[in-house]
Design an enzyme around this catalytic site. Sequence first.
Site, mmCIF file in Angstrom:
data_model
loop_
_atom_site.group_PDB
_atom_site.id
_atom_site.type_symbol
_atom_site.label_atom_id
_atom_site.label_comp_id
_atom_site.label_asym_id
_atom_site.label_seq_id
_atom_site.Cartn_x
_atom_site.Cartn_y
_atom_site.Cartn_z
ATOM 1 N N GLU A 54 0.905 -1.461 0.070
ATOM 2 C CA GLU A 54 -0.179 0.077 0.022
ATOM 3 C C GLU A 54 0.670 1.322 0.080
ATOM 4 O O GLU A 54 0.455 2.334 -0.579
ATOM 5 C CB GLU A 54 -1.073 0.347 1.100
ATOM 6 C CG GLU A 54 -2.243 -0.959 0.970
ATOM 7 C CD GLU A 54 -1.717 -2.378 1.611
ATOM 8 O OE1 GLU A 54 -0.515 -2.569 1.871
ATOM 9 O OE2 GLU A 54 -2.583 -3.456 1.368
ATOM 10 N N HIS A 95 -8.771 -5.885 11.304
ATOM 11 C CA HIS A 95 -9.507 -5.647 10.159
ATOM 12 C C HIS A 95 -10.700 -4.592 10.353
ATOM 13 O O HIS A 95 -11.751 -4.725 9.616
ATOM 14 C CB HIS A 95 -10.039 -6.943 9.129
ATOM 15 C CG HIS A 95 -8.818 -7.345 8.525
ATOM 16 N ND1 HIS A 95 -7.701 -8.084 9.120
ATOM 17 C CD2 HIS A 95 -8.487 -7.147 7.301
ATOM 18 C CE1 HIS A 95 -7.111 -8.465 8.217
ATOM 19 N NE2 HIS A 95 -7.177 -8.180 7.115
#
Lengths: 372, 325
Positions: B60, B129
Amino acid sequence: MATTKSQSPRRKASSQDDGPVAATKTRAKKGPGTSSPSRNGAAPLTLDTETTLDLYRKMNVIRSFEDAAQRGFRQGKIGGYLHLYSGQEAVATGLLSFYQDTDKIITAYRDHAHALLLGSHPNEVMAELYGKGTGLVKGKGGSMHLFDVENGLWGGYGIVGGHIPLGVGMAYALRYQETDGIVQLYLGDGAIHNGAFHEAANLAGLWGRDGMNPTLFILENNNYGMGTSVDRATAMTDLSAKFDSYGIEHEDVDGMDLFAVLEVAERATKRVRETGAPYAIEAMTYRIAPHGAADFLERYRTKEEIAEWRKRDPIGLVEARLLESGVAEATLDEIKTEARAVVDEAVKFAEESPDPALEELYTDVYDEGERG
Amino acid sequence: MPVMTYREALRSAMADEMERDESVVILGEDIGVYGGTHLVTDGLLDRFGPKRVIDTPIAEGGFTGAAIGMAMMGMRPIVEMMTWNFSFQAVDQIIQNAAKVRYFSAGQAGVPMVIRGPNGGGVQLSAQHTHSLEGFYGHFPGLKVVSPVTPHDAKGMMLTAIREPNPVIFLEAGALYGTKGEVPEGEALVPFGKARIAREGTDVTLVGYGRQVNMLLRVADRLAEDEISAEVIDLRSIRPFDEQTLVESVRKTHRAVVVQEQWRWYSVASEVAAIIQEQAFDDLDAPVERVSGAEAPAPYARNLEIAAFPNEQQVIDAVNRVLYR
């Protein structure tokens, strides 16, 4: 001709005593003696005297500029961090000699030389260091954030490694927009251990397979990430070999030798421009100056080491070549005097310039312009 | 008006802008060949090709940084975070570069880009998450942060985001990708910095954004049964922030309950409460109540997860407190 140190054959650890890279380099003992031009195999470049004198002049302006900046810092007129390029002049001077209008340059915080070489006015660069409204970025960025996009300089970034992905994306854009530009992406040896380098180099290699990544990585290896030497920062001290992991070919150059840098730079910029694929140059260099102007330089390196490297001062090497070719010493002295005068004027300009207007605090946070 | 899902609304906005403007590209993990983990980008690779719909490795920081570089060169990249939880890997790029480069370059470089993906929890993804990052990203000058809840706003705000000259943090209601709603055709841009009054009322103002708004509408229905008239404000835009709509509502109702999935400390609800007390102190009949996520990393077990997020009863209890019932 220089030999290209390509991805193969892969170097393997041959003996525990020598370490994995001893067969090709002796980085742990790296010093002036081991980074001679002959190691690179570069043939002396033929430059006319006028061009050489011009480059010599530029290098002197950089050195004088950094000396003046150091003085300004010690006098308390320059704040924040100040990272000087003294000793590394041959690298950017050589590479940027092959800059074209469509190219983009991005570097970390040791960025004064890049700005000066690209044509930023020394007055504005010095005024930026002084935090003045007349500075290159209106006193908003300081030493670490020089931008002059009209001249190709896209910063000037302060977080080690953080600018590398930007440069790779810029290179993608240059091909997406169908220009012939390349990105010269400068990074220091300290940045190569950062994840940002590895993620970005991987993308560069990947996109370069399709001709979508004309990035020329210029690894300025001055052997110290701040105060930590390369062999204290990694077990794999052949830094440019790290590009192998990402399918990026590379070569080394003696970064103290302007002529060696020029020779490699001409070939490398041409290659990247033509292929749209990334390439890397590791320039072995040395900062004579401390890391930052307020550095404890003698804690991590010896006076003897600095003295040894000073013998291969990149400006001194050019000077020797010029004298050899019959240029009068008086001519060189004149150039040095002129360089100091340019910098004296820059200091005067910076000192006399007004502070930024207070309204500037809130400008350029957002682009308030029309939506596209 | 055509009806489409939240997911289709996002895709429609991106496809429309890609048709209109060649500088728009999309990057992210598995957005092309795979069609997107949440199928938001499904079909775009076939329509626009691999130079514009770019599958990236799982890195990312690298691809977000590269997109920033593209944006500086005048492209308009859209970065998909498979989920916003992964954006921590890219935080240095988003905050240190995207949010600031315009400033420290004195306006010489700009970053017209959108970073989008599902935000928030609710589907048992547990601690790493599950995050609601509105307050976190909302903290940094230089970023714009939005959180639409309806398919209508998902499309309209995505159109606005792609045309923005500034970096936009686009926090999608991940749990609502399949929800349907009416979406106008064409260029129905929804501006940033404008809250939406999702339901008008007179007795109490309920403030939320993202999927909490749907819960607040259900709460308002229940309160109506008790003859309490609740006004529901969907903030939509976290930064810039519509102070006016909020303050006008509180001046009318004199009471406010702010609801958020994120943790309370240093959060959007704290900011909302501060704005109300600064601008409508004399109009308040009760302290502003905050209903927030439990102060713990998100748990896995269904019952614990449900307990970790605001629920209807907690909001009703808070309403009762501000009404002194």
